[in-house]
Design a protein around this motif. Sequence first.
Motif, PDB file in Angstrom:
ATOM      1  N   ASP A 134    -125.529   8.500  34.058  1.00  0.00           N
ATOM      2  CA  ASP A 134    -123.562   9.336  34.686  1.00  0.00           C
ATOM      3  C   ASP A 134    -123.319   7.809  34.751  1.00  0.00           C
ATOM      4  OD1 ASP A 134    -122.607  12.046  35.618  1.00  0.00           O
ATOM      5  OD2 ASP A 134    -121.526  10.029  36.489  1.00  0.00           O
ATOM      6  N   ALA A 135    -121.434   8.023  34.023  1.00  0.00           N
ATOM      7  CA  ALA A 135    -120.820   6.822  33.617  1.00  0.00           C
ATOM      8  C   ALA A 135    -119.424   7.145  34.144  1.00  0.00           C
ATOM      9  CB  ALA A 135    -121.098   5.909  32.914  1.00  0.00           C
ATOM     10  N   THR A 136    -118.515   6.591  35.155  1.00  0.00           N
ATOM     11  CA  THR A 136    -117.004   6.345  35.421  1.00  0.00           C
ATOM     12  C   THR A 136    -116.696   5.732  34.151  1.00  0.00           C
ATOM     13  OG1 THR A 136    -117.012   8.067  37.458  1.00  0.00           O
ATOM     14  CG2 THR A 136    -115.408   6.372  36.938  1.00  0.00           C
ATOM     15  N   ILE A 137    -114.887   6.252  33.703  1.00  0.00           N
ATOM     16  CA  ILE A 137    -114.243   4.646  32.403  1.00  0.00           C
ATOM     17  C   ILE A 137    -112.734   4.792  33.454  1.00  0.00           C
ATOM     18  CG2 ILE A 137    -114.105   4.211  30.661  1.00  0.00           C
ATOM     19  CD1 ILE A 137    -116.909   3.767  30.915  1.00  0.00           C
ATOM     20  N   ARG A 138    -112.890   3.874  33.439  1.00  0.00           N
ATOM     21  CA  ARG A 138    -110.847   3.705  34.303  1.00  0.00           C
ATOM     22  C   ARG A 138    -110.253   2.691  32.819  1.00  0.00           C
ATOM     23  NH1 ARG A 138    -112.591   5.360  39.654  1.00  0.00           N
ATOM     24  NH2 ARG A 138    -114.718   4.999  40.788  1.00  0.00           N
ATOM     25  N   THR A 139    -109.342   3.658  33.191  1.00  0.00           N
ATOM     26  CA  THR A 139    -108.108   3.423  32.479  1.00  0.00           C
ATOM     27  C   THR A 139    -106.577   3.560  32.811  1.00  0.00           C
ATOM     28  OG1 THR A 139    -107.023   5.084  31.040  1.00  0.00           O
ATOM     29  CG2 THR A 139    -109.791   3.537  30.633  1.00  0.00           C
ATOM     30  N   GLN A 140    -105.619   2.855  32.141  1.00  0.00           N
ATOM     31  CA  GLN A 140    -104.277   3.422  32.607  1.00  0.00           C
ATOM     32  C   GLN A 140    -103.784   3.600  31.149  1.00  0.00           C
ATOM     33  OE1 GLN A 140    -103.111   1.066  36.532  1.00  0.00           O
ATOM     34  NE2 GLN A 140    -102.788   0.046  34.229  1.00  0.00           N
ATOM     35  N   VAL A 141    -103.347   4.880  31.409  1.00  0.00           N
ATOM     36  CA  VAL A 141    -101.952   4.249  30.002  1.00  0.00           C
ATOM     37  C   VAL A 141    -100.640   4.610  31.219  1.00  0.00           C
ATOM     38  CG1 VAL A 141    -100.908   6.304  29.074  1.00  0.00           C
ATOM     39  CG2 VAL A 141    -103.407   6.436  29.537  1.00  0.00           C
ATOM     40  N   GLU A 146     -94.348   2.817  32.578  1.00  0.00           N
ATOM     41  CA  GLU A 146     -95.228   3.923  33.941  1.00  0.00           C
ATOM     42  C   GLU A 146     -96.466   3.454  34.024  1.00  0.00           C
ATOM     43  OE1 GLU A 146     -93.413   3.811  36.733  1.00  0.00           O
ATOM     44  OE2 GLU A 146     -91.690   3.207  36.483  1.00  0.00           O
ATOM     45  N   PRO A 147     -97.147   3.384  34.898  1.00  0.00           N
ATOM     46  CA  PRO A 147     -98.481   3.225  34.608  1.00  0.00           C
ATOM     47  C   PRO A 147     -98.706   4.231  35.278  1.00  0.00           C
ATOM     48  CG  PRO A 147     -98.125   2.302  36.893  1.00  0.00           C
ATOM     49  CD  PRO A 147     -96.939   2.319  35.491  1.00  0.00           C
ATOM     50  N   ILE A 148    -100.177   5.513  34.723  1.00  0.00           N
ATOM     51  CA  ILE A 148    -100.711   6.186  34.715  1.00  0.00           C
ATOM     52  C   ILE A 148    -102.406   6.356  35.002  1.00  0.00           C
ATOM     53  CG2 ILE A 148    -100.797   8.711  34.346  1.00  0.00           C
ATOM     54  CD1 ILE A 148     -98.354   8.827  32.620  1.00  0.00           C
ATOM     55  N   GLN A 149    -102.613   6.254  35.804  1.00  0.00           N
ATOM     56  CA  GLN A 149    -104.019   6.712  35.980  1.00  0.00           C
ATOM     57  C   GLN A 149    -105.222   7.880  35.189  1.00  0.00           C
ATOM     58  OE1 GLN A 149    -105.374   7.034  40.064  1.00  0.00           O
ATOM     59  NE2 GLN A 149    -107.399   6.744  39.717  1.00  0.00           N
ATOM     60  N   MET A 150    -106.014   7.234  34.835  1.00  0.00           N
ATOM     61  CA  MET A 150    -106.786   8.079  33.813  1.00  0.00           C
ATOM     62  C   MET A 150    -107.943   7.504  34.253  1.00  0.00           C
ATOM     63  SD  MET A 150    -104.410   8.693  30.898  1.00  0.00           S
ATOM     64  CE  MET A 150    -103.095   9.479  31.013  1.00  0.00           C
ATOM     65  N   ASP A 151    -108.738   8.210  34.748  1.00  0.00           N
ATOM     66  CA  ASP A 151    -110.205   7.908  35.045  1.00  0.00           C
ATOM     67  C   ASP A 151    -111.326   9.092  34.188  1.00  0.00           C
ATOM     68  OD1 ASP A 151    -109.860   5.699  36.625  1.00  0.00           O
ATOM     69  OD2 ASP A 151    -109.829   6.748  37.997  1.00  0.00           O
ATOM     70  N   TYR A 152    -112.882   8.736  33.620  1.00  0.00           N
ATOM     71  CA  TYR A 152    -113.268   9.558  33.038  1.00  0.00           C
ATOM     72  C   TYR A 152    -114.655   9.819  32.937  1.00  0.00           C
ATOM     73  CZ  TYR A 152    -109.285   8.773  29.745  1.00  0.00           C
ATOM     74  OH  TYR A 152    -108.337   8.658  29.332  1.00  0.00           O
ATOM     75  N   ARG A 153    -115.453  10.735  33.198  1.00  0.00           N
ATOM     76  CA  ARG A 153    -117.118  11.094  34.113  1.00  0.00           C
ATOM     77  C   ARG A 153    -117.809  11.424  32.384  1.00  0.00           C
ATOM     78  NH1 ARG A 153    -116.479  13.813  39.453  1.00  0.00           N
ATOM     79  NH2 ARG A 153    -115.940  11.907  41.294  1.00  0.00           N
ATOM     80  N   GLU A 159    -128.114  13.904  23.192  1.00  0.00           N
ATOM     81  CA  GLU A 159    -127.225  14.111  21.804  1.00  0.00           C
ATOM     82  C   GLU A 159    -126.122  12.933  22.238  1.00  0.00           C
ATOM     83  OE1 GLU A 159    -127.353  16.517  23.722  1.00  0.00           O
ATOM     84  OE2 GLU A 159    -128.796  17.590  22.556  1.00  0.00           O
ATOM     85  N   GLY A 160    -126.110  11.644  23.092  1.00  0.00           N
ATOM     86  CA  GLY A 160    -125.117  11.329  23.339  1.00  0.00           C
ATOM     87  C   GLY A 160    -124.256  11.180  24.505  1.00  0.00           C
ATOM     88  N   TRP A 161    -122.974  10.482  24.495  1.00  0.00           N
ATOM     89  CA  TRP A 161    -122.473  10.683  25.870  1.00  0.00           C
ATOM     90  C   TRP A 161    -121.550  11.439  25.290  1.00  0.00           C
ATOM     91  CZ3 TRP A 161    -122.946   7.756  30.518  1.00  0.00           C
ATOM     92  CH2 TRP A 161    -123.625   7.002  30.235  1.00  0.00           C
ATOM     93  N   LYS A 162    -121.701  12.365  26.874  1.00  0.00           N
ATOM     94  CA  LYS A 162    -120.335  13.506  26.968  1.00  0.00           C
ATOM     95  C   LYS A 162    -119.547  13.264  28.047  1.00  0.00           C
ATOM     96  CE  LYS A 162    -122.639  15.042  23.059  1.00  0.00           C
ATOM     97  NZ  LYS A 162    -122.450  16.244  22.301  1.00  0.00           N
ATOM     98  N   VAL A 163    -118.430  13.103  27.564  1.00  0.00           N
ATOM     99  CA  VAL A 163    -116.771  13.283  29.092  1.00  0.00           C
ATOM    100  C   VAL A 163    -117.368  14.623  29.393  1.00  0.00           C
ATOM    101  CG1 VAL A 163    -114.314  13.167  28.934  1.00  0.00           C
ATOM    102  CG2 VAL A 163    -115.665  12.028  27.754  1.00  0.00           C
ATOM    103  N   TYR A 164    -117.043  15.169  31.490  1.00  0.00           N
ATOM    104  CA  TYR A 164    -117.313  16.188  31.311  1.00  0.00           C
ATOM    105  C   TYR A 164    -115.974  16.423  32.497  1.00  0.00           C
ATOM    106  CZ  TYR A 164    -119.910  14.067  35.245  1.00  0.00           C
ATOM    107  OH  TYR A 164    -120.604  13.461  36.444  1.00  0.00           O
ATOM    108  N   ASP A 165    -115.469  15.481  32.440  1.00  0.00           N
ATOM    109  CA  ASP A 165    -114.313  15.740  33.760  1.00  0.00           C
ATOM    110  C   ASP A 165    -113.514  14.298  33.851  1.00  0.00           C
ATOM    111  OD1 ASP A 165    -113.121  16.572  35.832  1.00  0.00           O
ATOM    112  OD2 ASP A 165    -114.850  16.298  37.424  1.00  0.00           O
ATOM    113  N   ILE A 166    -111.853  14.597  34.108  1.00  0.00           N
ATOM    114  CA  ILE A 166    -111.114  13.613  34.155  1.00  0.00           C
ATOM    115  C   ILE A 166    -110.179  13.399  35.116  1.00  0.00           C
ATOM    116  CG2 ILE A 166    -108.962  13.069  33.066  1.00  0.00           C
ATOM    117  CD1 ILE A 166    -110.259  14.418  30.842  1.00  0.00           C
TER     118      ILE A 166
END
Length: 209
Positions: A134-141, A146-153, A159-166
């Motif tokens: 399980d991983a959380t990838i932290r980014t900013q757009v 203006e920076p917008i916080q966007m993190d992905y679980r 079948e590989g890594w799958k995004v399930y929450d943002i």
Amino acid sequence: MIKRLLLPFLTVFAFAGAGAAQAQQADAATPDGLVKGVVNEVMSTVQSDKDMQAGNIGKITQLVEQKILPHANFTRTTQIAMGRNWSKASPEQQKVIADEFKTLLIRTYAGAIAQIRDQKVQFRPYRGTADDTDATIRTQVINKGEPIQMDYRLEKTPEGWKVYDINVLGAWLTEAYKGSFNTIANQQGVDGVIKTLQDRNRQLANAKN
């Protein structure tokens, strides 16, 4: 309520929820590599396609189906958002809810993807290990400065890594939806959730006709 909660998620997921078909396998094998490949692929595709920027539903739907769906676990997202009510649903109801939720997301992608222009994405260092599941990838757009916080679980599946929450600005999608789904389920039961999603999908379908 559902529309209001959905729009921030769609805007984010359009930026970084799709799969990078042309990404190298080594990148796709890691959660941060997948998200980076996704961002580059989706943003470059939309930025070079005026039809998508104008909201061409046919092209956007094709982009979603080819690039997003293979790298998202909508069933897991729906299960978390439904909370305790997920176990109250029969297997048939669970499938309908997950399918309707996925359809709702797909049909609402057009507006979010059409908004992609010159946004920039900054990736924060990922310090996971090869054993992580399980991983959380932290980014900013960066949007108009203006920076917008966007993190992905993401979860590691066969079948590989799958995004399930943002996470948008500190609010996780599943948590935002949990309150809405719980309220509907408490008042109208699981069938009420299904009807709400179906009604919204019909509204979106009719609006595009």
